[in-house]
Write a protein that holds these residues in place. Structure first.
Motif, PDB file in Angstrom:
ATOM      1  N   UNK A  30       0.746  -1.252   0.053  1.00  0.00           N
ATOM      2  CA  UNK A  30       0.064  -0.119   0.078  1.00  0.00           C
ATOM      3  C   UNK A  30       1.168   1.392   0.017  1.00  0.00           C
ATOM      4  N   UNK A  31       1.913   1.342   0.863  1.00  0.00           N
ATOM      5  CA  UNK A  31       2.844   2.319   1.028  1.00  0.00           C
ATOM      6  C   UNK A  31       3.357   2.743  -0.618  1.00  0.00           C
ATOM      7  N   UNK A  32       4.017   1.822  -1.108  1.00  0.00           N
ATOM      8  CA  UNK A  32       4.510   1.895  -2.715  1.00  0.00           C
ATOM      9  C   UNK A  32       3.322   2.301  -3.678  1.00  0.00           C
ATOM     10  N   UNK A  33       2.094   2.000  -3.333  1.00  0.00           N
ATOM     11  CA  UNK A  33       0.889   2.218  -4.512  1.00  0.00           C
ATOM     12  C   UNK A  33       0.350   3.539  -4.161  1.00  0.00           C
ATOM     13  N   UNK A  34      -0.122   3.878  -2.971  1.00  0.00           N
ATOM     14  CA  UNK A  34      -0.944   5.244  -2.641  1.00  0.00           C
ATOM     15  C   UNK A  34      -0.372   6.363  -3.044  1.00  0.00           C
ATOM     16  N   UNK A  35       0.960   6.745  -2.656  1.00  0.00           N
ATOM     17  CA  UNK A  35       1.331   8.064  -3.227  1.00  0.00           C
ATOM     18  C   UNK A  35       1.448   8.232  -4.689  1.00  0.00           C
ATOM     19  N   UNK A  36       2.028   7.379  -5.398  1.00  0.00           N
ATOM     20  CA  UNK A  36       1.764   7.548  -6.936  1.00  0.00           C
ATOM     21  C   UNK A  36       0.594   7.753  -7.494  1.00  0.00           C
ATOM     22  N   UNK A  37      -0.347   7.111  -6.667  1.00  0.00           N
ATOM     23  CA  UNK A  37      -1.738   7.144  -7.145  1.00  0.00           C
ATOM     24  C   UNK A  37      -2.437   8.620  -6.870  1.00  0.00           C
ATOM     25  N   UNK A  38      -1.677   9.393  -5.880  1.00  0.00           N
ATOM     26  CA  UNK A  38      -2.314  10.730  -5.840  1.00  0.00           C
ATOM     27  C   UNK A  38      -2.699  10.750  -4.372  1.00  0.00           C
ATOM     28  N   UNK A  39      -2.243   9.903  -3.333  1.00  0.00           N
ATOM     29  CA  UNK A  39      -2.632   9.977  -2.093  1.00  0.00           C
ATOM     30  C   UNK A  39      -1.735  10.595  -1.242  1.00  0.00           C
ATOM     31  N   UNK A  40      -2.023  11.526  -0.146  1.00  0.00           N
ATOM     32  CA  UNK A  40      -1.146  12.101   0.925  1.00  0.00           C
ATOM     33  C   UNK A  40      -1.268  11.082   1.866  1.00  0.00           C
ATOM     34  N   UNK A  41       0.106  10.330   2.149  1.00  0.00           N
ATOM     35  CA  UNK A  41       0.059   9.012   2.745  1.00  0.00           C
ATOM     36  C   UNK A  41       0.910   8.932   4.209  1.00  0.00           C
TER      37      UNK A  41
END
Length: 293
Positions: free
Chosen positions: A18-29
């Motif tokens: 999830x950590x690898x995926x969310x930021x590139x998808x535009x989430x502030x994580x």
């Protein structure tokens, strides 16, 4: 930008994906690990959720040591039922935030014609399975309109040792490995799982979802495919589960049907052998057959 809080994102197999995926998808994580505080302290939990103001909380924490749960049922219950219940109740009290909670295929057992659907009645046969089912029920009861439960299975992926790693490491030391052939399930790539979870979270999906790669395999078939893809000389020797005694009973068939997820995505999740090829290509060097990270 939507805000995401990932519980278990530092060391967990699902959390790291999830950590690898969310930021590139535009989430502030924001990533939360077990060492950052006690989530069972209700004041701490409420303070964390208020501070982060997360639009979506991804709960990838849990007791996943299936056999150890038989000897430590209270600890497994705390992680797998009490914590998600506390999360759901706190989010309900705050009046904001969506919860994505990860569960397991081990809520199912017994004979079944084909993979299990979301509408099938669970029947866990282990402490692990029972505590995970209790966690599902607690989440959906406390936060029905702002939560979804993702059941997944037989995970392989980067960041933490998994069945595929164990088999390939064993094959570097031995000419043959014995692997159970009479238990079937749904091998799943954690980076695919994280991408599906992100899409479901963005849509604020609710209810139960089976999130697995397409296709069914036995442990023996998964091991054989991994060895073949890495051109390993190791031989796989099929054995029945009765020849590999473990503290917790394993379901003979825990394969999950992903038709509901496929309809949501607009396409069927890719087959597990294809996902396995990507994992092995990314994580193992061709020259040495070793870990690439």
């Amino acid at each position: 930008m939507a805000k995401a809080l990932v519980l278990g994102g530092a060391t967990g197999l699902v959390g790291q994906a999830l950590a690898r995926t969310l930021a590139p998808a535009g989430w502030e994580t924001r990533i939360f690990s077990r060492t950052d505080g006690n989530l069972l302290d209700m004041d701490f939990l409420r303070g964390l959720l208020e501070e982060t103001e997360a639009d979506v909380v991804f709960n990838a924490l849990g007791w996943t040591r299936v056999d150890a749960a038989e000897e430590h049922p209270e600890e497994a219950l705390l992680a797998n039922r009490t914590l998600p219940d506390a999360l759901a109740r706190t989010l309900a009290a705050l009046g904001r935030g969506h919860l994505v909670h990860f569960s397991t295929d081990f809520v199912f057992s017994g004979p079944h014609d084909g993979p299990w659907r979301e509408t099938d009645t669970p029947h866990p046969v282990s402490v692990y399975g029972r505590t995970k089912l209790a966690g599902e029920e607690a989440v959906l009861r406390a936060l029905p309109e702002r939560s979804c439960v993702l059941r997944t299975a037989w995970l392989f992926g980067p960041g933490r040792s998994n069945f595929v790693d164990v088999i390939l490491n064993a094959c570097r030391k031995r000419d043959a490995v014995s692997v159970v052939h009479d238990q079937i399930g749904s091998p799943t790539y954690t980076l695919d799982l994280a991408r599906w979870a992100e899409k479901l979270a963005r849509a604020r999906a609710t209810g139960i979802w089976h999130a697995v790669n397409s296709g069914v395999a036995s442990w023996c078939e998964l091991a054989s495919e991994a060895i073949a893809l890495t051109s390993g000389p190791c031989r796989v020797e099929p054995i029945p589960g009765s020849d590999w005694p473990q503290a917790a009973e394993r379901p003979a068939n825990s394969a999950l049907d992903n038709s509901k997820l496929a309809e949501f995505l607009g396409e069927k999740p890719r087959p597990w052998p294809q996902a396995l090829r990507e994992y092995l290509f990314r994580e193992y060097t061709a020259a040495e057959g070793g870990r690439g990270h």
